[in-house]
Design a protein around this motif. Structure first.
Motif, PDB file in Angstrom:
ATOM      1  N   MET A 208       0.845  -1.189   0.000  1.00  0.00           N
ATOM      2  CA  MET A 208       0.000   0.000   0.000  1.00  0.00           C
ATOM      3  C   MET A 208       0.884   1.244   0.000  1.00  0.00           C
ATOM      4  SD  MET A 208      -3.044  -1.355   0.258  1.00  0.00           S
ATOM      5  CE  MET A 208      -3.498  -3.090   0.464  1.00  0.00           C
ATOM      6  N   CYS A 209       0.535   2.227  -0.810  1.00  0.00           N
ATOM      7  CA  CYS A 209       1.358   3.428  -0.941  1.00  0.00           C
ATOM      8  C   CYS A 209       0.495   4.681  -0.852  1.00  0.00           C
ATOM      9  CB  CYS A 209       2.092   3.428  -2.277  1.00  0.00           C
ATOM     10  SG  CYS A 209       3.177   1.999  -2.528  1.00  0.00           S
ATOM     11  N   VAL A 210       1.141   5.771  -0.464  1.00  0.00           N
ATOM     12  CA  VAL A 210       0.442   7.040  -0.295  1.00  0.00           C
ATOM     13  C   VAL A 210       1.151   8.093  -1.137  1.00  0.00           C
ATOM     14  CG1 VAL A 210      -0.409   8.750   1.343  1.00  0.00           C
ATOM     15  CG2 VAL A 210      -0.155   6.355   2.045  1.00  0.00           C
TER      16      VAL A 210
ATOM     17  N   ASN B 216       2.149  13.045   0.138  1.00  0.00           N
ATOM     18  CA  ASN B 216       1.871  13.122   1.569  1.00  0.00           C
ATOM     19  C   ASN B 216       2.849  14.021   2.321  1.00  0.00           C
ATOM     20  OD1 ASN B 216       0.235  12.543   3.756  1.00  0.00           O
ATOM     21  ND2 ASN B 216       1.363  10.697   4.322  1.00  0.00           N
TER      22      ASN B 216
ATOM     23  N   PRO C   2      -6.105  11.252   1.862  1.00  0.00           N
ATOM     24  CA  PRO C   2      -4.936  10.497   1.399  1.00  0.00           C
ATOM     25  C   PRO C   2      -5.120   9.949  -0.013  1.00  0.00           C
ATOM     26  CG  PRO C   2      -5.489   9.896   3.652  1.00  0.00           C
ATOM     27  CD  PRO C   2      -6.614  10.752   3.158  1.00  0.00           C
TER      28      PRO C   2
ATOM     29  N   ILE D   1      -4.239   7.086  -2.302  1.00  0.00           N
ATOM     30  CA  ILE D   1      -3.817   5.703  -2.067  1.00  0.00           C
ATOM     31  C   ILE D   1      -3.660   4.972  -3.400  1.00  0.00           C
ATOM     32  CG2 ILE D   1      -4.325   3.556  -0.847  1.00  0.00           C
ATOM     33  CD1 ILE D   1      -4.035   5.978   1.009  1.00  0.00           C
TER      34      ILE D   1
ATOM     35  N   THR E 268      -1.288   1.183  -5.039  1.00  0.00           N
ATOM     36  CA  THR E 268      -0.512   0.021  -4.610  1.00  0.00           C
ATOM     37  C   THR E 268       0.587  -0.286  -5.619  1.00  0.00           C
ATOM     38  OG1 THR E 268      -1.787  -1.747  -5.719  1.00  0.00           O
ATOM     39  CG2 THR E 268      -2.598  -0.975  -3.564  1.00  0.00           C
TER      40      THR E 268
ATOM     41  N   LEU F 158      -3.409   7.129   8.138  1.00  0.00           N
ATOM     42  CA  LEU F 158      -3.255   6.254   6.974  1.00  0.00           C
ATOM     43  C   LEU F 158      -3.771   4.851   7.270  1.00  0.00           C
ATOM     44  CD1 LEU F 158       0.308   7.314   5.775  1.00  0.00           C
ATOM     45  CD2 LEU F 158      -1.913   8.120   4.950  1.00  0.00           C
TER      46      LEU F 158
ATOM     47  N   THR G   8      -7.603   4.999   7.499  1.00  0.00           N
ATOM     48  CA  THR G   8      -8.243   5.258   6.207  1.00  0.00           C
ATOM     49  C   THR G   8      -8.236   4.020   5.330  1.00  0.00           C
ATOM     50  OG1 THR G   8      -7.612   7.596   6.290  1.00  0.00           O
ATOM     51  CG2 THR G   8      -8.159   6.680   4.134  1.00  0.00           C
ATOM     52  N   ILE G   9      -7.076   3.390   5.193  1.00  0.00           N
ATOM     53  CA  ILE G   9      -6.985   2.199   4.337  1.00  0.00           C
ATOM     54  C   ILE G   9      -7.740   1.040   4.968  1.00  0.00           C
ATOM     55  CG2 ILE G   9      -5.422   0.554   3.240  1.00  0.00           C
ATOM     56  CD1 ILE G   9      -3.303   2.795   3.247  1.00  0.00           C
TER      57      ILE G   9
ATOM     58  N   ILE H 139       2.504  -0.395   4.526  1.00  0.00           N
ATOM     59  CA  ILE H 139       2.042   0.895   4.004  1.00  0.00           C
ATOM     60  C   ILE H 139       3.265   1.809   3.877  1.00  0.00           C
ATOM     61  CG2 ILE H 139       0.606   2.932   4.361  1.00  0.00           C
ATOM     62  CD1 ILE H 139      -1.221   1.202   6.124  1.00  0.00           C
TER      63      ILE H 139
ATOM     64  N   THR I 181       4.548   5.416   3.425  1.00  0.00           N
ATOM     65  CA  THR I 181       3.826   6.590   3.909  1.00  0.00           C
ATOM     66  C   THR I 181       3.942   7.833   3.037  1.00  0.00           C
ATOM     67  OG1 THR I 181       5.705   7.180   5.324  1.00  0.00           O
ATOM     68  CG2 THR I 181       3.970   5.817   6.311  1.00  0.00           C
TER      69      THR I 181
END
Length: 275
Positions: A72-74, A77, A102, A104, A106, A220, A223-224, A236, A238
């Motif tokens: 998972m990537c943000v 941010n 956020p 989001i 992947t 984060l 939210t996810i 994740i 960040t």
């Protein structure tokens, strides 16, 4: 850590003792260790107190954890990076520079490699491969923060722009180095005090405190986790600070022979060479 012995064989788990040596925990997966942590925490603590182990340089470190879900990537941010990305011409996702929720996306699991593994930028026929040093959160059961590691969220910028959604440009083989180790959350009194730093061939490119995150770690995860079934060992990333290659004029893209190092206080340095 997850590692291989010099003679090869199955992947093994290990822990660094105070002397910087690798104390073996036997074969297995980090994902399994995290899931079984209440039963194995004392074993790991005892191993960490052991005064003899393998020299760190004598083993091959692997990505510390291989999650079940994609990484998972943000995006965007850090405010300064959000501004540099908005001005780069590569952000086709939305017009708002600094997001109010956020962003989001992947990375495919097939992009995952470990510290010191090669990053194959020569396979990028667009010549627009870029680095993104990031603190990564590793989750335990029930979506609590188990610990932290480092991710380099490498990106083919032209694919990111061409396809609008980030997934294709982020998921090339070898484009998700992770490591060198996983540090448990109890070893990090205040994650906001950590700094993320990236160099390319020794030249400083990125430096920012985790306190500068627009959306903090707790936000984060919440939210996810509200929409995605997160499991023990999931990761994740960040977000990345300002200073990525597209932020320069002209852009500073990665080339074969470049060495990228991403460092986070208390975790170490994730080093990878481009080929």
């Amino acid at each position: 850590m997850t590692y291989e012995r010099p003679e090869g064989g199955a992947e093994r788990l290990g822990v660094l003792n105070d002397a910087g040596e690798v104390v073996d925990l036997g074969p297995g997966s980090m994902q399994g260790l995290i899931a079984d942590w209440p039963e194995r925490a004392d074993e790991v603590a005892a191993a960490a107190a052991t005064r003899s182990g393998l020299p760190l340089g004598a083993v091959r470190l692997l990505a510390p954890v291989r999650p079940r879900n994609n990484i998972m990537c943000v995006g965007k941010n850090y405010a300064a990076h959000a501004q540099e990305f908005a001005g780069s011409g590569f952000d086709a996702s939305q017009q708002q520079a600094v997001p109010d929720a956020p962003v989001i996306f992947t990375k495919a699991l097939s992009s995952l490699v470990g510290p010191d593994d090669a990053v194959r930028v020569s396979a990028d026929d667009t010549g627009t491969s870029d680095y993104e040093g990031e603190l990564a959160v590793v989750l335990g059961p029930d979506q609590e923060v188990f610990g932290y590691t480092i991710v380099n969220d490498l990106t083919v910028r032209e694919l990111q722009r061409r396809h609008v959604q980030f997934f294709v440009g982020k998921s090339a083989a070898t484009y998700c180095p992770m490591g060198p180790v996983l540090v448990t959350a109890d070893e990090v009194p205040d994650v906001r005090e950590l700094w993320v730093r990236t160099t390319v061939n020794g030249e400083p490119r990125q430096a920012a405190p985790v306190a500068d995150l627009i959306f903090d770690v707790a936000t984060l995860v919440a939210t996810i986790g509200a929409y995605v079934r997160l499991e023990a060992g999931d990761v994740i990333a960040t977000g990345t600070p300002a200073g990525v290659g597209i932020g320069f004029d002209p852009p500073k893209y990665l080339c074969p022979g470049d060495v990228v190092e991403v460092s986070v206080d208390g975790i170490g340095t994730l080093r990878n060479t481009c080929v």
